[in-house]
Design an enzyme around this catalytic site. Structure first.
Site, short mmCIF file in Angstrom:
data_model
loop_
_atom_site.label_atom_id
_atom_site.label_comp_id
_atom_site.label_asym_id
_atom_site.label_seq_id
_atom_site.Cartn_x
_atom_site.Cartn_y
_atom_site.Cartn_z
N HIS A 170 -8.55 -6.05 4.92
CA HIS A 170 -8.13 -5.21 6.03
C HIS A 170 -9.42 -4.80 6.71
O HIS A 170 -10.06 -3.84 6.29
CB HIS A 170 -7.37 -3.97 5.55
N ASP A 193 -11.70 7.47 6.90
CA ASP A 193 -10.93 6.24 7.13
C ASP A 193 -10.29 6.31 8.53
O ASP A 193 -9.08 6.38 8.67
CB ASP A 193 -9.86 6.16 6.03
N HIS A 252 -11.74 2.05 3.06
CA HIS A 252 -11.19 2.74 1.90
C HIS A 252 -12.15 3.06 0.78
O HIS A 252 -11.76 3.18 -0.38
CB HIS A 252 -10.02 1.93 1.34
N TRP A 254 0.87 -1.18 0.00
CA TRP A 254 0.00 0.00 0.00
C TRP A 254 0.90 1.23 0.00
O TRP A 254 1.83 1.31 0.80
CB TRP A 254 -0.91 0.06 1.24
C1 RNT Z 1 -3.78 2.92 5.00
C2 RNT Z 1 -3.88 1.47 4.69
C3 RNT Z 1 -2.74 0.62 5.15
C4 RNT Z 1 -2.25 0.98 6.52
C5 RNT Z 1 -1.26 0.01 7.09
C6 RNT Z 1 -0.52 0.59 8.26
O1 RNT Z 1 -4.89 3.63 4.71
O2 RNT Z 1 -5.07 0.99 5.19
O3 RNT Z 1 -3.10 -0.71 5.05
O4 RNT Z 1 -3.29 1.11 7.42
O5 RNT Z 1 -0.45 -0.49 6.14
ZN ZN Z 2 -5.36 -1.11 5.10
#
Ligand code: RNT
Ligand code: ZN
Length: 416
Positions: free
Chosen positions: A284, A292, A260, A185
């Site tokens: 996630h 978010d 997201h 990411w």
């Molecule tokens: C960020 C993403 C990502 C992070 C982590 C720490 O918006 O969600 O996955 O939260 O990698």
């Molecule tokens: Zn994430």
């Protein structure tokens, strides 16, 4: 307590048997349901780099509840404490910035598996499998563009970092004899009106192609998009469409972070939407509130729908179940336990649905029976099955874990 739980379970077993659901099978499925616990709730995404700066990259952890883990030993102890209160066996999801750097300044383009050897050993000792993430935030070269930066020297720096992370993930996977799932990411985006979107996206594509050029046997790649980041509100290079298309074309795992999307978008609907084109999904699981915000996961409709969709899609073994929240305003061990147990409870409820019967009703056009059964299932005694799962795994039932966490707070985290 154990006796009460057993009695309630016996009754639940009968109720579910009456609609054709085998609760013993569900308990077995729950035992094989492994969450990938994110290491970053323990310390508000700080990590252990000697040269660590402030958290950047469009994400933020708010609150300063006392007791955050300050070093690797404290973080490991906290994870083990949390795990002792969550039934089943679970993985640990590490970010690169959580390496064991032993007081050395190691820049992101210099990292090697050596800095993760103690994690690999720890994981083995504690019967835990590892997943991994490259870290492009909180660094002087993070800026607003990393892998999509037209500046070749910055872009190359992050390509090198991400390639090295894949090597580390591959070594982890080999050591644990099970693929390590590595997430990419990057926060890349623009705060305000910008016109070079195509250039940034073509650059990101080029970087990903370079990063993924080498096949690795013991790790799997996943890519995570998002809608916006703090300070990068106007444009995100790695949008959901961008990564969905990339994953479909290049056979990569797509990461769905429930925080997201636009507030009225339903992440659950993406499961069947993309699984026809991508091999697997990484989740996630988080809880966005207005943005978010990464609040602790709870049993809300969004999470329930997500797990129900996975079960209904027969996709249990095509999904990796990561968590991703970082609330600094609450007891952090409590945050792990509440969120992990909430995800399990949603999965438990999803597995207890008489899927075949409902599916048959729907296909026969029996709309009344379809709606009635889905609706009635919501109030069947699923919690008795989850409680039984806790008893069989020798962890506290229901709210009983609160006392353990408060004791740990009194004896350990409050003294930090
Ligand atoms: C960020 C993403 C990502 C992070 C982590 C720490 O918006 O969600 O996955 O939260 O990698
Ligand atoms: Zn994430």
């Amino acid at each position: 307590m154990k006796e009460t739980v057993n009695k309630a379970y016996a009754i639940a077993k009968e109720r579910y048997a009456a609609i054709g659901v085998d609760t013993e099978k569900v308990l077995e499925q729950l035992q094989n349901f492994h969450l990938s616990m994110h290491c970053w709730q323990a310390d508000d995404v700080k990590g252990f780099e000697v040269q660590a700066g402030a958290l950047s990259g469009g994400i933020q952890s708010t609150g300063n509840y006392p007791g955050a883990a300050r070093n690797i030993d404290e973080l490991r102890a906290d994870i083990l404490k949390a795990k002792s209160l969550i039934p089943g066996t679970h993985r640990l999801n590490l970010h690169e910035i959580y390496g064991d750097f032993k007081g050395k300044v190691v820049d992101r383009d210099e990292v090697t598996v050596d800095y993760f050897q103690s994690w690999i050993d720890w994981a083995k000792e504690n019967n835990t499998k590892l997943d991994f993430n490259s870290s492009s935030f909180s660094h002087p070269k993070s800026g607003s563009l990393t892998l999509s930066n037209p500046d070749e020297s910055i872009r190359k720096f992050w390509v090198e970092h991400t390639k090295r992370c894949r090597d580390i993930a591959d070594a982890m996977g080999k050591a644990q004899d099970d693929p390590c799932i590595m997430n990419v990411w990057v926060h890349d985006g623009c705060k305000d009106v910008s016109v070079n979107h195509m250039l940034y996206r073509e650059t990101l594509k080029k970087s990903l192609d370079e990063i993924f050029a080498e096949d690795k046997k013991n790790m799997k790649d996943c890519i995570e998009g998002k809608v916006f980041g703090i300070g990068l509100e106007s444009f995100t290079v790695g949008s959901h469409d961008f990564y969905t298309a990339y994953a479909a074309k290049n056979n990569k795992i797509l990461t769905i972070d429930t925080g997201h999307y636009h507030p009225t978008e339903v992440p659950a609907d993406k499961v069947s939407g993309v699984l026809a084109f991508v091999p697997e999904l990484m989740l996630h699981v988080s809880r966005p509130i207005r943005w978010d915000s990464d609040h602790v996961t709870i049993m809300d409709d969004m999470t329930q729908e997500l797990f129900s969709e996975i079960v209904r899609a027969n996709a249990l073994d095509r999904v990796h179940y990561g968590l991703d929240y970082f609330d600094g305003s609450i007891n952090r061990i409590g945050a792990y336990v509440i969120g992990s147990r909430a995800a399990q409870k949603c999965m438990c409820k999803a597995l207890l649905e008489p899927k075949e019967t409902i599916s048959k009703y729907e296909l026969e056009g029996r709309t009344f029976e379809t709606l009635a059964l889905v609706e009635e299932c919501k109030a069947l005694p699923w919690n008795a099955v989850y409680d039984e799962f806790c008893v069989r795994n020798d962890v506290p039932v229901g709210e009983a874990y609160m006392a353990d966490i408060l004791k740990y707070e009194k004896e350990v985290t409050s003294k930090r």
